[in-house]
Design a protein around this motif. Sequence first.
Motif, PDB file in Angstrom:
ATOM      1  N   SER A   1     -21.217  -4.896 -54.439  1.00  0.00           N
ATOM      2  CA  SER A   1     -20.132  -5.211 -53.514  1.00  0.00           C
ATOM      3  C   SER A   1     -19.711  -6.669 -53.703  1.00  0.00           C
ATOM      4  O   SER A   1     -20.266  -7.382 -54.546  1.00  0.00           O
ATOM      5  CB  SER A   1     -20.579  -4.979 -52.066  1.00  0.00           C
ATOM      6  N   ARG A   2     -18.758  -7.094 -52.900  1.00  0.00           N
ATOM      7  CA  ARG A   2     -18.306  -8.476 -52.958  1.00  0.00           C
ATOM      8  C   ARG A   2     -19.303  -9.390 -52.246  1.00  0.00           C
ATOM      9  O   ARG A   2     -19.938  -8.993 -51.262  1.00  0.00           O
ATOM     10  CB  ARG A   2     -16.920  -8.618 -52.316  1.00  0.00           C
ATOM     11  N   LYS A   3     -19.423 -10.605 -52.723  1.00  0.00           N
ATOM     12  CA  LYS A   3     -20.358 -11.552 -52.131  1.00  0.00           C
ATOM     13  C   LYS A   3     -19.939 -11.963 -50.721  1.00  0.00           C
ATOM     14  O   LYS A   3     -20.786 -12.361 -49.917  1.00  0.00           O
ATOM     15  CB  LYS A   3     -20.480 -12.794 -53.018  1.00  0.00           C
ATOM     16  N   ASP A   4     -18.636 -11.865 -50.427  1.00  0.00           N
ATOM     17  CA  ASP A   4     -18.176 -12.279 -49.100  1.00  0.00           C
ATOM     18  C   ASP A   4     -18.287 -11.164 -48.064  1.00  0.00           C
ATOM     19  O   ASP A   4     -17.847 -11.328 -46.918  1.00  0.00           O
ATOM     20  CB  ASP A   4     -16.738 -12.808 -49.163  1.00  0.00           C
ATOM     21  N   TYR A   5     -18.861 -10.026 -48.443  1.00  0.00           N
ATOM     22  CA  TYR A   5     -19.060  -8.933 -47.485  1.00  0.00           C
ATOM     23  C   TYR A   5     -20.525  -8.907 -47.053  1.00  0.00           C
ATOM     24  O   TYR A   5     -21.423  -8.812 -47.895  1.00  0.00           O
ATOM     25  CB  TYR A   5     -18.668  -7.588 -48.090  1.00  0.00           C
ATOM     26  N   PRO A   6     -20.808  -8.986 -45.756  1.00  0.00           N
ATOM     27  CA  PRO A   6     -22.192  -9.083 -45.270  1.00  0.00           C
ATOM     28  C   PRO A   6     -22.907  -7.730 -45.259  1.00  0.00           C
ATOM     29  O   PRO A   6     -22.995  -7.069 -44.223  1.00  0.00           O
ATOM     30  CB  PRO A   6     -22.023  -9.621 -43.851  1.00  0.00           C
ATOM     31  N   ALA A   7     -23.410  -7.319 -46.398  1.00  0.00           N
ATOM     32  CA  ALA A   7     -24.098  -6.030 -46.485  1.00  0.00           C
ATOM     33  C   ALA A   7     -25.385  -6.192 -47.277  1.00  0.00           C
ATOM     34  O   ALA A   7     -25.468  -6.995 -48.203  1.00  0.00           O
ATOM     35  CB  ALA A   7     -23.205  -5.001 -47.158  1.00  0.00           C
ATOM     36  N   LYS A   8     -26.392  -5.406 -46.905  1.00  0.00           N
ATOM     37  CA  LYS A   8     -27.682  -5.465 -47.585  1.00  0.00           C
ATOM     38  C   LYS A   8     -28.073  -4.148 -48.251  1.00  0.00           C
ATOM     39  O   LYS A   8     -29.002  -4.111 -49.045  1.00  0.00           O
ATOM     40  CB  LYS A   8     -28.773  -5.878 -46.592  1.00  0.00           C
ATOM     41  N   SER A   9     -27.354  -3.077 -47.912  1.00  0.00           N
ATOM     42  CA  SER A   9     -27.657  -1.786 -48.524  1.00  0.00           C
ATOM     43  C   SER A   9     -26.436  -0.882 -48.445  1.00  0.00           C
ATOM     44  O   SER A   9     -25.433  -1.201 -47.787  1.00  0.00           O
ATOM     45  CB  SER A   9     -28.836  -1.110 -47.818  1.00  0.00           C
ATOM     46  N   LEU A  10     -26.523   0.262 -49.087  1.00  0.00           N
ATOM     47  CA  LEU A  10     -25.437   1.241 -49.071  1.00  0.00           C
ATOM     48  C   LEU A  10     -25.100   1.688 -47.662  1.00  0.00           C
ATOM     49  O   LEU A  10     -23.930   1.962 -47.341  1.00  0.00           O
ATOM     50  CB  LEU A  10     -25.855   2.448 -49.925  1.00  0.00           C
ATOM     51  N   LEU A  11     -26.096   1.729 -46.794  1.00  0.00           N
ATOM     52  CA  LEU A  11     -25.891   2.195 -45.421  1.00  0.00           C
ATOM     53  C   LEU A  11     -24.973   1.287 -44.614  1.00  0.00           C
ATOM     54  O   LEU A  11     -24.464   1.691 -43.560  1.00  0.00           O
ATOM     55  CB  LEU A  11     -27.235   2.328 -44.706  1.00  0.00           C
ATOM     56  N   ASP A  12     -24.727   0.073 -45.083  1.00  0.00           N
ATOM     57  CA  ASP A  12     -23.861  -0.866 -44.364  1.00  0.00           C
ATOM     58  C   ASP A  12     -22.379  -0.634 -44.646  1.00  0.00           C
ATOM     59  O   ASP A  12     -21.543  -1.403 -44.168  1.00  0.00           O
ATOM     60  CB  ASP A  12     -24.226  -2.310 -44.744  1.00  0.00           C
ATOM     61  N   PHE A  13     -22.057   0.414 -45.381  1.00  0.00           N
ATOM     62  CA  PHE A  13     -20.651   0.652 -45.757  1.00  0.00           C
ATOM     63  C   PHE A  13     -20.066   1.901 -45.097  1.00  0.00           C
ATOM     64  O   PHE A  13     -19.148   2.508 -45.624  1.00  0.00           O
ATOM     65  CB  PHE A  13     -20.529   0.742 -47.283  1.00  0.00           C
ATOM     66  N   LYS A  14     -20.576   2.233 -43.932  1.00  0.00           N
ATOM     67  CA  LYS A  14     -20.035   3.358 -43.174  1.00  0.00           C
ATOM     68  C   LYS A  14     -18.541   3.150 -42.936  1.00  0.00           C
ATOM     69  O   LYS A  14     -18.107   2.079 -42.508  1.00  0.00           O
ATOM     70  CB  LYS A  14     -20.770   3.468 -41.843  1.00  0.00           C
ATOM     71  N   SER A  15     -17.735   4.182 -43.266  1.00  0.00           N
ATOM     72  CA  SER A  15     -16.280   4.182 -43.071  1.00  0.00           C
ATOM     73  C   SER A  15     -15.543   3.195 -43.979  1.00  0.00           C
ATOM     74  O   SER A  15     -14.377   2.875 -43.723  1.00  0.00           O
ATOM     75  CB  SER A  15     -15.916   3.913 -41.595  1.00  0.00           C
ATOM     76  N   LYS A  16     -16.210   2.729 -45.023  1.00  0.00           N
ATOM     77  CA  LYS A  16     -15.564   1.832 -45.981  1.00  0.00           C
ATOM     78  C   LYS A  16     -15.082   2.626 -47.204  1.00  0.00           C
ATOM     79  O   LYS A  16     -15.213   3.840 -47.269  1.00  0.00           O
ATOM     80  CB  LYS A  16     -16.527   0.720 -46.404  1.00  0.00           C
ATOM     81  N   ILE A  17     -14.543   1.908 -48.191  1.00  0.00           N
ATOM     82  CA  ILE A  17     -13.999   2.550 -49.387  1.00  0.00           C
ATOM     83  C   ILE A  17     -15.030   2.498 -50.507  1.00  0.00           C
ATOM     84  O   ILE A  17     -15.481   1.424 -50.911  1.00  0.00           O
ATOM     85  CB  ILE A  17     -12.688   1.874 -49.837  1.00  0.00           C
TER      86      ILE A  17
END
Length: 285
Positions: A116-132
């Motif tokens: 993912s992008r570095k400016d997106y605060p995510a640590k795993s796949l589960l943090d992308f609910k409802s994303k693209i």
Amino acid sequence: MNFKVLSIVFSFFLLSQLYANDTKHLFVVSGVVVNSGNVKKIENFIQMIEDKSAYKLKVYYVRSYEHLSQTLIDNPDALAWTCGAPYVEDSIKEGQQLIAVPLYKGLPTYSSFIVSRKDYPAKSLLDFKSKIFTYSDPRSNSGYIVPAATLKKDGFNIDDFFSVQVYAGIHEKSIEAIYRGLADVAAIDEYIWIEYTKMHPRIRKDLHVIQKIGPFAFTPIVAGKDVDKKTIKKIQEALVGMSKAELQTFKDDFNMDGFVIKDNVFYQSIKTNMLLVGIDLEKPR
């Protein structure tokens, strides 16, 4: 039968033998290696196999794993460099044969990288609910089967988890989709990520790997169902028995370390994930 007729028949026989000896079998290449700028390297690799096995080959590029599978169905004397998940399915349904598995970093395995992008605060796949989500191919192990199975283990269906799924075609395009802000996350083949970002270092300024899932059996060299066992053994010997110079060229060209012989059981973890996400491996194509 007079002499003239015999001469004609014999001439046709010679022509048919000459044609048979000149027949080239397809070597089908999909998105398991970075295609950009690698055409000559791939052709040289295939020529090496041909020279050492006496199995005449010509490169044939395909757009998808579905296209690759259909090509080996239509040309059961062909070889291919494919992905583990299509191989698992095609070995069961179409009699596709495993030849050898490449070594990457000295091992016949690789992982799926969640990127993912570095400016997106995510640590795993589960943090992308409802994303693209963007993916290389619906039959890709690292690009689609792995994220689908990972979500399934946490109680989610990949078809419902993301707001949009974008079919990119190859891993490189998935990477570029995130880089250009057209998608939020992708699951990328470890090998492709490393090689592509070497060629395009700008990518690492904005994108990063937030999760590694694996390891899984690496992308195999396979044969269609009609390739005889003697020919397969010759090709295996060509791949496993590369000279020091050939190995160095292979490493320089593909950043891989050679090949090993494995059997179907080696791909069991991929098969398990495919069954988990509901792929019917017994249903005819």
